[in-house]
Design an enzyme around this catalytic site. Structure first.
Site, PDB file in Angstrom:
ATOM      1  N   ASP A 155       0.816  -1.206   0.000  1.00 58.77           N
ATOM      2  CA  ASP A 155       0.000   0.000   0.000  1.00 58.77           C
ATOM      3  C   ASP A 155       0.854   1.263   0.000  1.00 58.77           C
ATOM      4  OD1 ASP A 155      -2.631   1.375   0.413  1.00 58.77           O
ATOM      5  OD2 ASP A 155      -1.655   1.997   2.271  1.00 58.77           O
ATOM      6  N   GLU A 188       0.813  -0.660  -5.354  1.00 57.19           N
ATOM      7  CA  GLU A 188      -0.312   0.251  -5.443  1.00 57.19           C
ATOM      8  C   GLU A 188       0.285   1.640  -5.540  1.00 57.19           C
ATOM      9  OE1 GLU A 188      -3.369   3.089  -3.783  1.00 57.19           O
ATOM     10  OE2 GLU A 188      -1.525   2.470  -2.782  1.00 57.19           O
TER      11      GLU A 188
END
Length: 632
Positions: free
Chosen positions: A284, A326
């Site tokens: 993330d 991401e």
């Protein structure tokens, strides 16, 4: 020399010999990958006096993790080493959902496995399910413990058993690794707030605003509605003057990776999750993990070094684990995270955004340009292609790419925002703005696929648009990813803002509970739900049975029609020619345009023979997958 020295120390201090698949495999991988890990670790921490001590502790940490790794996962490690690009197979199909929204809890997810098999899933991404603050937790991305599941969802033991059951059914478990920040309720953050120096050093904490103001001259605000700048006050007491870096929400405190203790602490959390059977970790917010004064603090070179170091670490202690990046950043930056030694998988945010752009404009010029210039990836990697995810839709195309087509990027983004929030004349979309700036018109867009494509108002053409959008994710290469519920046409949650914990975050409009009634109608052939579900299932079946869809390779094709996107997926002696019509009207591709193929071809969906010399007619919002033979 360093590798040999560390290995000797590790051998002296590691747990006793393991039965079966034991230290021989570990030692082989250690010798192969630890030299690279040493170089990467040195690039970040080599200037420190305690470098060798830190490196030795990391080596011992890897050995302990291997000793605790279950035997079935060690067997999976061995299989993945023999087939390192397994994720590029045409049989792959991903699904993503929130555990509570979709199934209530982990046992509910387990009960859905028969449906996952019906759909054809081989990859299941469960959105953040760890312990997090009550109320707003940024959808679970404020993690209070990486070792405890949110008790409302289940336990870590249930998660491990779920991963085993998924593997038995051919489905890989995917979880988020939120490693840029923790919640302010994490034990580390609590101890930092209490003034423990060891844990204050885990975060970017300063005694006043002096240094934060220096950083904020070059960083950007991500969630300006929550707090200005990049820092927030800690306020452990009324008199507390300290400020902490919080890129996103004020309750998400950024970790300080200049401290090797942080690297090793997060390495332990990563390997703990790997031991529970997680096969893919969505890394993330990768662009934000390294900070340096005088820069934007986004996508700095050290961020890539840290990812490569974690990757090398997994190659030793958990080689079945893959990373998925991401990075919702400039297209040039997205590509820099994708390599076998960094992140083997990556979301494809540019294709996602430009699919929506083409739907609004009815002309896929930007999308065709992206497929031609930005689709290719290094061997051993793959895109994760999606129509939409859990997050908002941002217009991530570059202004430079748009300008080459005569498009003003700023004005075009304003048009797209207006179109998908229903403010543009003729729009079919029912979207909601997110983080809107009334002065500049800037915002991002929220909504389910069906709502953004007008299903509630005009289901006929909307169903065709939904299938057209998914046809691109299914056929361009890599792993297609469904947001579960979209395959039966779920609509926006009309009551999303009635929950006070969600009312300030429009992204909850497209995170509705599992649409039970829609799923019950998925086999009704003439229902909206049946048309969408049946269409997507047919794509999955054709994809699995067409060798041309293996891997990522894509060859552009100019359909010589401004409304029709063309591209080829090459096989050994044949290609699958994909044509997609974004117009509200039927469009024709001439026989002359198709003259580079032998005349006889087969349209896969209907298994019908074609004579390409006659040209091809595509219905409004229609698409064709055609197996053809190129002329030599």
């Amino acid at each position: 020399m360093i590798t040999a020295c560390v290995r000797q120390k590790v051998q002296e201090r590691r747990p006793a010999d393991l039965p079966g698949s034991g230290w021989a495999d570990f030692d082989r991988r250690f010798d192969e990958h630890f030299p690279r890990l040493t170089l990467l670790f040195a690039e970040i921490y080599g200037h420190r006096e305690d470098f060798l001590e830190q490196l030795g502790e990391l080596g011992l940490q890897l050995a302990r993790s291997w000793a605790e790794r279950p035997d079935d996962l060690k067997a999976l490690d061995a299989r993945r080493e023999q087939d390192p690009t397994w994720f590029g197979a045409r049989q792959m199909l991903g699904g993503v959902c929130y555990v509570d929204r979709y199934a209530g809890d982990l046992q509910g997810i387990r009960a859905q496995i028969p449906y996952f098999r019906e759909l054809g899933l081989t990859y299941l991404h469960l959105m953040p399910l760890f312990e997090a603050p009550e109320g707003n937790s940024d959808g679970g991305y404020a993690v209070s413990s990486y070792r405890r599941v949110d008790p409302r969802l289940g336990t870590m033991e249930e998660l491990a058993e779920l991963s085993r059951e998924l593997r038995r059914n051919g489905i890989s478990l995917v979880l988020d690794f939120v490693f840029n920040h923790t919640s302010n309720e994490h034990e580390w953050a609590r101890r930092a707030a209490a003034g423990e120096q060891e844990y204050e050093d885990y975060y970017w904490i300063f005694p006043d605003r002096t240094v934060p103001e220096q950083f904020e001259r070059t960083t950007r605000e991500i969630f300006p509605d929550d707090h200005p700048g990049s820092f927030t006050p800690i306020r452990a007491t009324e008199e507390d003057p300290r400020w902490v870096w919080s890129t996103f929400y004020s309750f998400q405190w950024d970790l300080n990776y200049t401290n090797p203790a942080v690297f090793r602490a997060m390495a332990a959390e990563l390997l703990f999750l790997a031991a529970k059977g997680v096969e893919v970790l969505r890394m993330d917010a990768v662009a934000f993990i390294w900070k340096q004064l005088g820069t934007t603090c986004e996508s700095l070179p050290q961020a890539h070094v840290l990812l490569r170091a974690y990757n090398a670490m997994c190659r030793i202690a958990a080689p079945a684990v893959l990373f998925k990046s991401e990075a919702i950043v400039h297209p040039d930056e997205v590509a820099r995270y994708i390599e076998p030694g960094q992140c083997q998988l990556s979301y494809n945010p540019l294709q996602m955004a430009l699919t929506w752009e083409a739907m609004a404009t009815r002309e896929p010029r930007l999308l065709a340009q992206a497929l031609e210039e930005r689709h290719a990836l290094p061997p051993g990697t793959a895109w994760v292609d999606y129509v939409r995810g859990h997050d908002d839709i941002g217009w991530t195309f570059s202004d430079e790419d748009a300008a080459r087509l005569g498009i003003n990027g700023h004005d075009h983004r304003r048009f797209l925002n207006a179109f998908y929030t229903g403010r543009h004349p003729g729009s079919f979309a029912d979207g909601v703005p997110f983080q809107e700036n009334p002065r500049t018109g800037d915002c991002r867009v929220c909504g389910t696929t069906a709502s953004l494509l007008g299903l509630a108002e005009d289901p006929g053409p909307a169903v065709d648009r939904v299938l057209l959008a998914h046809s691109l994710a299914m056929s361009t290469g890599g792993i297609p990813l469904l947001y579960l519920g979209d395959e039966v046409g779920q609509l926006n949650d009309p009551s999303w803002d009635e929950d006070p914990d969600h009312a300030g975050d429009a992204r909850w409009v497209h995170r509705p509970p599992r649409p039970v009634q829609d799923y019950e109608r998925r086999h009704e052939l003439f229902s909206v739900q049946g048309r969408i579900f049946g269409g997507i299932r047919r794509m999955v079946e054709l994809r699995r049975n067409s060798p041309e869809f293996d891997g990522n390779t894509l060859v552009p094709f100019d359909a010589r029609n401004p409304h029709v996107l063309g591209y080829q997926r090459p096989g050994v002696n044949t290609v699958v020619l994909c044509l997609a019509n974004f117009s509200d009207w039927s469009q024709f591709v001439t026989g002359e345009t198709l003259s580079g193929f032998l005349p006889q071809a087969v349209e896969l969906h209907g298994n019908t023979e074609l004579d390409l010399r006659h040209g091809l007619l595509l219905d409004a919002h229609g698409f064709l997958w055609i197996r053809a033979v190129p002329k030599r």
